[in-house]
Enzyme design. Structure first.
Site, short mmCIF file in Angstrom:
data_model
loop_
_atom_site.label_atom_id
_atom_site.label_comp_id
_atom_site.label_asym_id
_atom_site.label_seq_id
_atom_site.Cartn_x
_atom_site.Cartn_y
_atom_site.Cartn_z
N ARG A 24 0.81 -1.22 0.00
CA ARG A 24 0.00 0.00 0.00
C ARG A 24 0.84 1.27 0.00
O ARG A 24 0.45 2.28 0.59
CB ARG A 24 -0.94 0.04 1.21
CG ARG A 24 -2.03 -1.00 1.20
CD ARG A 24 -3.22 -0.50 0.40
NE ARG A 24 -4.34 -1.40 0.55
CZ ARG A 24 -5.36 -1.19 1.37
NH1 ARG A 24 -5.43 -0.10 2.09
NH2 ARG A 24 -6.33 -2.07 1.45
N ARG A 28 -3.06 7.15 1.20
CA ARG A 28 -3.48 8.40 1.85
C ARG A 28 -2.47 9.04 2.78
O ARG A 28 -2.64 10.17 3.19
CB ARG A 28 -4.79 8.16 2.60
CG ARG A 28 -5.98 8.04 1.66
CD ARG A 28 -7.21 7.56 2.39
NE ARG A 28 -6.97 6.21 2.87
CZ ARG A 28 -7.89 5.44 3.43
NH1 ARG A 28 -9.11 5.89 3.61
NH2 ARG A 28 -7.59 4.21 3.83
N ARG A 37 -6.18 11.89 -5.82
CA ARG A 37 -7.43 11.19 -5.48
C ARG A 37 -8.62 12.16 -5.59
O ARG A 37 -9.67 11.80 -6.11
CB ARG A 37 -7.29 10.63 -4.06
CG ARG A 37 -8.53 10.11 -3.41
CD ARG A 37 -8.74 8.64 -3.72
NE ARG A 37 -9.63 8.00 -2.77
CZ ARG A 37 -10.95 8.13 -2.77
NH1 ARG A 37 -11.54 8.88 -3.67
NH2 ARG A 37 -11.68 7.51 -1.87
N ASP A 74 -6.92 -2.21 -7.18
CA ASP A 74 -7.45 -2.84 -5.96
C ASP A 74 -7.83 -4.27 -6.27
O ASP A 74 -8.14 -4.60 -7.42
CB ASP A 74 -8.67 -2.07 -5.44
CG ASP A 74 -8.96 -2.45 -3.98
OD1 ASP A 74 -8.32 -1.88 -3.09
OD2 ASP A 74 -9.79 -3.35 -3.75
N TYR A 149 -15.34 -10.69 0.60
CA TYR A 149 -16.03 -9.41 0.37
C TYR A 149 -17.29 -9.61 -0.48
O TYR A 149 -18.31 -8.96 -0.27
CB TYR A 149 -15.09 -8.40 -0.30
CG TYR A 149 -14.00 -7.91 0.63
CD1 TYR A 149 -14.22 -6.86 1.51
CD2 TYR A 149 -12.75 -8.52 0.65
CE1 TYR A 149 -13.23 -6.42 2.38
CE2 TYR A 149 -11.75 -8.10 1.52
CZ TYR A 149 -12.00 -7.05 2.39
OH TYR A 149 -11.01 -6.63 3.25
C1 LIG Z 1 -8.19 -6.56 1.35
C2 LIG Z 1 -7.59 -5.67 0.26
C3 LIG Z 1 -8.27 -4.61 -0.43
N1 LIG Z 1 -7.37 -4.08 -1.33
C4 LIG Z 1 -6.16 -4.72 -1.25
C5 LIG Z 1 -6.30 -5.75 -0.28
C6 LIG Z 1 -5.24 -6.78 0.06
C7 LIG Z 1 -4.17 -6.23 0.90
C8 LIG Z 1 -4.58 -5.80 2.29
O1 LIG Z 1 -5.06 -6.65 3.05
O2 LIG Z 1 -4.39 -4.61 2.59
C9 LIG Z 1 -4.95 -4.50 -2.04
C10 LIG Z 1 -4.60 -3.14 -2.50
N2 LIG Z 1 -5.30 -1.97 -2.36
C11 LIG Z 1 -4.62 -0.95 -2.92
C12 LIG Z 1 -3.44 -1.49 -3.51
C13 LIG Z 1 -2.53 -0.63 -4.37
C14 LIG Z 1 -1.15 -0.87 -4.46
C15 LIG Z 1 -0.32 -0.53 -3.25
O3 LIG Z 1 0.10 0.64 -3.13
O4 LIG Z 1 -0.04 -1.45 -2.45
C16 LIG Z 1 -3.41 -2.85 -3.22
C17 LIG Z 1 -2.35 -3.89 -3.56
C18 LIG Z 1 -5.01 0.47 -2.97
C19 LIG Z 1 -6.07 0.96 -2.06
N3 LIG Z 1 -7.25 0.35 -1.79
C20 LIG Z 1 -8.01 1.15 -0.98
C21 LIG Z 1 -7.28 2.36 -0.73
C22 LIG Z 1 -7.79 3.55 0.09
C23 LIG Z 1 -8.88 4.19 -0.72
C24 LIG Z 1 -8.91 5.70 -0.68
O5 LIG Z 1 -8.04 6.33 -1.30
O6 LIG Z 1 -9.85 6.22 -0.09
C25 LIG Z 1 -6.07 2.24 -1.41
C26 LIG Z 1 -4.97 3.27 -1.50
C27 LIG Z 1 -9.38 0.84 -0.52
C28 LIG Z 1 -9.60 -0.53 0.02
N4 LIG Z 1 -9.49 -1.69 -0.68
C29 LIG Z 1 -9.74 -2.77 0.15
C30 LIG Z 1 -10.07 -2.26 1.42
C31 LIG Z 1 -10.39 -3.12 2.63
C32 LIG Z 1 -10.01 -0.87 1.34
C33 LIG Z 1 -10.40 0.13 2.38
C34 LIG Z 1 -9.36 0.25 3.43
C35 LIG Z 1 -8.94 1.68 3.59
O7 LIG Z 1 -9.80 2.57 3.49
O8 LIG Z 1 -7.75 1.88 3.85
C36 LIG Z 1 -9.67 -4.18 -0.27
#
Ligand SMILES: Cc1c2[nH]c(c1CCC(=O)O)Cc1[nH]c(c(CCC(=O)O)c1C)Cc1[nH]c(c(CCC(=O)O)c1C)Cc1[nH]c(c(C)c1CCC(=O)O)C2
Length: 339
Positions: A24, A28, A37, A74, A149
């Site tokens: 990640r 943010r 964003r 994602d 999910y």
């Molecule tokens: C379970 C899972 C998800 N997404 C992901 C997983 C597996 C890894 C883990 O367990 O963290 C994987 C993921 N999500 C994102 C990436 C991008 C690449 C990176 O920089 O690693 C990757 C590899 C961007 C993201 N995916 C998300 C964001 C935040 C969204 C925003 O900008 O508002 C980012 C940068 C949103 C997201 N997407 C997901 C969730 C649960 C959330 C919300 C959590 C939060 O709000 O922090 C599902």
């Protein structure tokens, strides 16, 4: 051409100081991410716009010079491609329509190729724009984690809805996981062909499964992905991150066929060294040490470096970086690793 550091490690070589990237790493905690964003609109608009997605992928590379870059997207673009009504609600995380048993048979993967084309275009753009020494990592979610999910319709603390679904409807669960594995394999193959150097499979919820379910839901579908990817691209390099798998990581590499094991922060370092005898490991700093900074951060980094940097090793966190991570602490981390 000299081989990229992270790729050397995935091939079993020891590189010192080890390559480092953070799960990640685009997100943010970076002001430049928050700005892009804002411009993009919704989170999915950001994922499906190659200009914006390329920009946010590059931001942490420009700022910190990480050794690897991970495609910005994602894991939930796969259910989105299946028309499950995926949305990201501010402050509430991802949401979608919970799937019913009778809907599984009717899921239609035929839209995926078109739907995910912008993500593949982003990979191709990144290939051109990244510095030559930076590894480009593609990724997908593991079928089990994506299914959790799809079944609950949102995140839950222990994925009880998906576990219950598996016990009550094992056939439907198997059908869903197989479909997701086939789609995910195609998706990874396209990422690798578009220029990703390697890929990571995120099984963030592997840890909640009991022994039998772990075999059926965490191992089998990932094994299917790995074999399909290798059938198309024999030398593909694959990292498996099965969060919470613990002791079960001992056989995860052999059972699934992944090259490298991602480790969460609960994996003891002595066990990490054992795992390293069979190939590369990646991890595993507690993301909270990054927030704490100071001695907690230095001591965490030092212990990991001492245990693992003498073998094939990629430094990473044990899970994703959180929005409250101070930028100065990321810099401290890098200085501590690289000297
Ligand atoms: C379970 C899972 C998800 N997404 C992901 C997983 C597996 C890894 C883990 O367990 O963290 C994987 C993921 N999500 C994102 C990436 C991008 C690449 C990176 O920089 O690693 C990757 C590899 C961007 C993201 N995916 C998300 C964001 C935040 C969204 C925003 O900008 O508002 C980012 C940068 C949103 C997201 N997407 C997901 C969730 C649960 C959330 C919300 C959590 C939060 O709000 O922090 C599902």
């Amino acid at each position: 051409m000299t081989e990229k550091k992270l790729m050397k490690v995935l091939n079993g070589e020891t590189v010192f100081p080890p390559p480092v990237w953070l799960m990640r790493q685009a997100g943010r905690y970076l002001p430049e991410y928050r700005e892009t964003r804002e411009q993009a609109g919704g989170f999915l608009d950001l994922c499906y716009n190659p200009d914006f997605a390329t920009e946010v992928t590059l931001q942490p590379i420009r700022r910190f010079g990480f050794d690897a870059s991970i495609l910005f997207s994602d894991i939930l673009v796969i259910p989105d491609a299946l028309d499950r009504g995926v949305s990201f609600v501010k402050g509430e995380g991802p949401q979608m329509t919970p799937i019913r048993v009778d809907e599984i048979e009717r899921l239609d993967p035929s839209r995926a190729e078109t739907h995910l084309a912008p993500v593949i275009a982003t990979v191709a753009r990144l290939r051109e724009e990244l510095p030559a020494e930076t590894t480009l990592i593609g990724f997908c979610g593991a079928p089990w984690t994506v299914a959790t999910y799809m079944i609950a319709g949102h995140g839950t603390p222990d994925q009880a809805p998906a576990r219950m679904f598996g016990y009550q409807h094992p056939q439907a669960m198997k059908q869903l996981l197989t479909l997701l594995a086939e789609m995910s394999a195609d998706y990874l193959i396209r990422q690798l062909r578009a220029g990703a150097d390697c890929v990571q499979i995120f099984d963030s919820w592997a840890g909640v499964l009991d022994e039998q379910s772990f075999r059926d839901y965490a191992i089998e579908p990932v094994k299917l992905i790995v074999s399909r990817v290798r059938a198309a691209i024999p030398d593909a390099r694959i990292i498996g991150f099965a969060k919470g798998a613990g002791y079960r990581l001992r056989t995860y590499r052999q059972d699934t066929g992944v090259d490298a094991l991602g480790m969460d922060w609960q994996v003891p370092l002595a066990f990490g060294r054992e795992l390293q005898k069979d190939g590369a490991v990646q991890g595993n700093l507690d993301p909270l040490r990054l927030i704490a900074g100071g001695r907690a951060l230095d001591e965490g980094v030092d212990a990991i470096m001492e245990a693992l940097s003498g073998g094939p090793f990629v430094f990473n966190l044990g899970h994703g970086i959180t929005p409250d991570a101070p930028i100065a602490h990321v810099e401290q981390l890098l200085t501590r690793i690289r000297g």
